[in-house]
Design an enzyme around this catalytic site. Structure first.
Site, PDB file in Angstrom:
ATOM      1  N   ASN A  75       0.827  -1.203   0.000  1.00 34.87           N
ATOM      2  CA  ASN A  75       0.000   0.000   0.000  1.00 34.87           C
ATOM      3  C   ASN A  75       0.868   1.262   0.000  1.00 34.87           C
ATOM      4  O   ASN A  75       0.724   2.152   0.843  1.00 34.87           O
ATOM      5  CB  ASN A  75      -0.949  -0.006   1.190  1.00 34.87           C
ATOM      6  CG  ASN A  75      -2.192   0.818   0.925  1.00 34.87           C
ATOM      7  OD1 ASN A  75      -2.377   1.383  -0.146  1.00 34.87           O
ATOM      8  ND2 ASN A  75      -3.059   0.901   1.910  1.00 34.87           N
ATOM      9  N   HIS A  80      -8.925   4.335   8.078  1.00 37.03           N
ATOM     10  CA  HIS A  80      -9.278   2.948   7.771  1.00 37.03           C
ATOM     11  C   HIS A  80     -10.711   2.613   8.172  1.00 37.03           C
ATOM     12  O   HIS A  80     -11.399   1.890   7.456  1.00 37.03           O
ATOM     13  CB  HIS A  80      -8.326   1.982   8.480  1.00 37.03           C
ATOM     14  CG  HIS A  80      -7.026   1.796   7.772  1.00 37.03           C
ATOM     15  ND1 HIS A  80      -5.921   2.571   8.030  1.00 37.03           N
ATOM     16  CD2 HIS A  80      -6.662   0.942   6.798  1.00 37.03           C
ATOM     17  CE1 HIS A  80      -4.929   2.185   7.243  1.00 37.03           C
ATOM     18  NE2 HIS A  80      -5.353   1.202   6.479  1.00 37.03           N
TER      19      HIS A  80
END
Length: 485
Positions: A321, A352
């Site tokens: 990521n 998140h």
């Protein structure tokens, strides 16, 4: 639950395909849009050339297609934006769906829009409100001197190339791509000279076809692995009561390891396909590599080889990521006056979502990162004088890294508090205990200075940064629990 996977807030045109394949309709919609986007990207590069069409036309087409993808995949949910509404959506995933969320849900595009809006805001602030001497070299390159037009703003945030699964890139890079100066500007940055390339008409014609084909081949392999391996090793079996009660510790540890390995191909597929779509449109040129070949990895979100061969927690994170790590570093870590690690953790956690498993993952990463840092400084230099010792050290650290990642990431995929605690109890919290002990025992010890020793910076375990960035923000899986974890 039988028909749950065939429900969606988006289009149901492909429901027959979903039922025939046995795939959730949201996954079918996502893949269909990405494949259509791949074809549209080639058309965008070959037909809507900057030399033939004004930037306004390219901005408009990119925005209209991106908006259409949002509505097709997510329906009315896709119209909510930025951080406040993103948190509301994260909460709704837990309360409304009760952990039975679709694997590609509306929060994914919102997470990417949040990254782009905040990136643009800080880059505008750097360019319009700060003096040059107050900026780092990276901030100077990305700083924006004038406000974008409405169409430029919408195109940057909603373009079809990255609206569904990212990645987030710098505003100036995206505008250069739209205006046809992307490749020539990257070449100038790398060479330090103008080379006479001052506009799209003089920009070298570097085709991304080889890079696109290579990445599509990776996607095909990942899809096969997902169909064959991932479905046969479900993550939830790690917390199955019968399995926990009847299997010994080593069996449970082995299954956890292989089930986490098997969970990766779906993320590899999503990110690599997104990278291929950007490249097909002519976006993502990084420069000429050491072999004299064009590199199309500017917006790549992962390095699969780097992930699978990582011999340290940090190396794994650096290759996972990547663009989210760059975002966290850009908007938080580099700007916080103090407590940078803690503040970046908080931002990453909020971005998140609100699943308890996410927070267990981040909290678990802290002592593991500290322990890995201490062990490396205290032990590694003893193994550098012999090839055989170095090989043995690499093998041991590879196994330890993969097991530590498995242990850390498991809550991220299990999501709920009760399943996370069940798993960690079944593992006797062994990584927590060992990492805390190692960090305490080795605290304050430093390896002796020598020619063979290499100094290391210790990045916060929050999200991976690109190879060109300082060793700062890192993180374990991120984004949507299935699409980008």
């Amino acid at each position: 639950m039988g028909d749950a996977i065939f429900k969606t807030t988006g289009s149901k045109w492909l429901l027959p395909v979903s039922e025939f394949l046995g795939f959730p309709i949201d996954q079918v919609n996502f893949i269909a849009c990405q494949l259509f986007g791949l074809a549209a990207a080639f058309w965008f590069r070959l037909y809507l050339k900057p030399s033939h069409f004004k930037p306004l036309v390219r901005h408009t087409v990119a925005t209209v297609l991106g908006t259409a993808f949002l509505v097709f995949c997510f329906g009315w949910y896709s119209m909510v934006t930025a951080m406040g509404s993103l948190t509301v959506c994260h909460v709704s995933r837990v309360i409304i769906f009760n952990y039975g969320v679709p694997s590609t849900d509306f929060s994914g595009p919102l997470m990417m829009v949040t990254q782009r809006i905040t990136t643009l805001a800080f880059q505008l602030h750097d360019g319009m409100c700060k003096k040059s001497e107050q900026l780092t070299s990276e901030q100077k390159l990305a700083a924006i001197k004038e406000r974008p037009s409405l169409m430029e703003y919408l195109s940057y945030n909603l373009n079809f190339l990255s609206i569904l699964v990212g990645p987030c890139s710098n505003y100036k890079d995206y505008i250069d791509f739209i205006e046809g100066t992307h490749i020539s500007r990257r070449l100038k940055q790398r060479s330090g000279s103008s080379n006479g390339h001052n506009g799209y008409d003089k920009s070298p014609d570097l085709s991304p076809l080889d890079a696109v084909c290579r990445k599509l081949l990776v996607c095909c392999v990942c899809m096969l692995l997902f169909l064959i391996v991932t479905r046969s090793l479900p993550i939830t079996y790690n917390v199955d009561p019968d399995f926990i009660n009847n299997a010994d510790f080593l069996t449970r540890l082995t299954y956890a390891f292989f089930s986490i390995q098997a969970a990766r191909p779906k993320f590899y597929f999503a990110w690599t396909l997104a990278d291929a779509v950007n490249n097909a449109a002519g976006y993502g040129f990084l420069g000429i590599d050491e072999n004299g070949k064009p590199s199309w990895d500017l917006v790549s979100n992962l390095n699969i080889i780097g992930i699978e061969t990582a011999t340290s927690f940090k190396t794994f994170i650096d290759n996972w990521n990547i663009r989210t790590g760059v975002w966290l570093k850009t908007v938080c870590y580099d700007r916080a006056p103090k407590h940078r690690l803690a503040l970046t953790f908080i931002l990453s956690a909020l971005w998140h979502g609100v699943y308890p498993g996410y927070y267990f993952t981040f909290l678990t990463a802290i002592p593991i990162t500290m322990a890995a840092r201490a062990i490396r400084k205290s032990v590694r230099h003893h193994f550098l004088n012999s090839k055989n010792l170095k090989l043995g050290y690499d093998i041991v650290t590879w196994a330890a890294t993969q097991l530590a990642i498995c242990y850390t990431v498991m809550p991220f995929l299990l999501l709920s508090l009760d399943r996370t605690l069940i798993y960690y109890r079944s593992m006797f919290f062994h990584v927590h205990v060992l990492s805390i002990l190692a960090a305490i025992i080795l605290h304050g010890k430093h390896k002796p200075k020598s020619a063979s020793s290499v100094s290391t910076k210790s990045p916060p375990p929050i999200s991976s940064s690109s190879s060109s960035s300082p060793d700062l923000c890192q993180s374990v899986p991120c984004n949507n629990n299935d699409k980008e974890a």
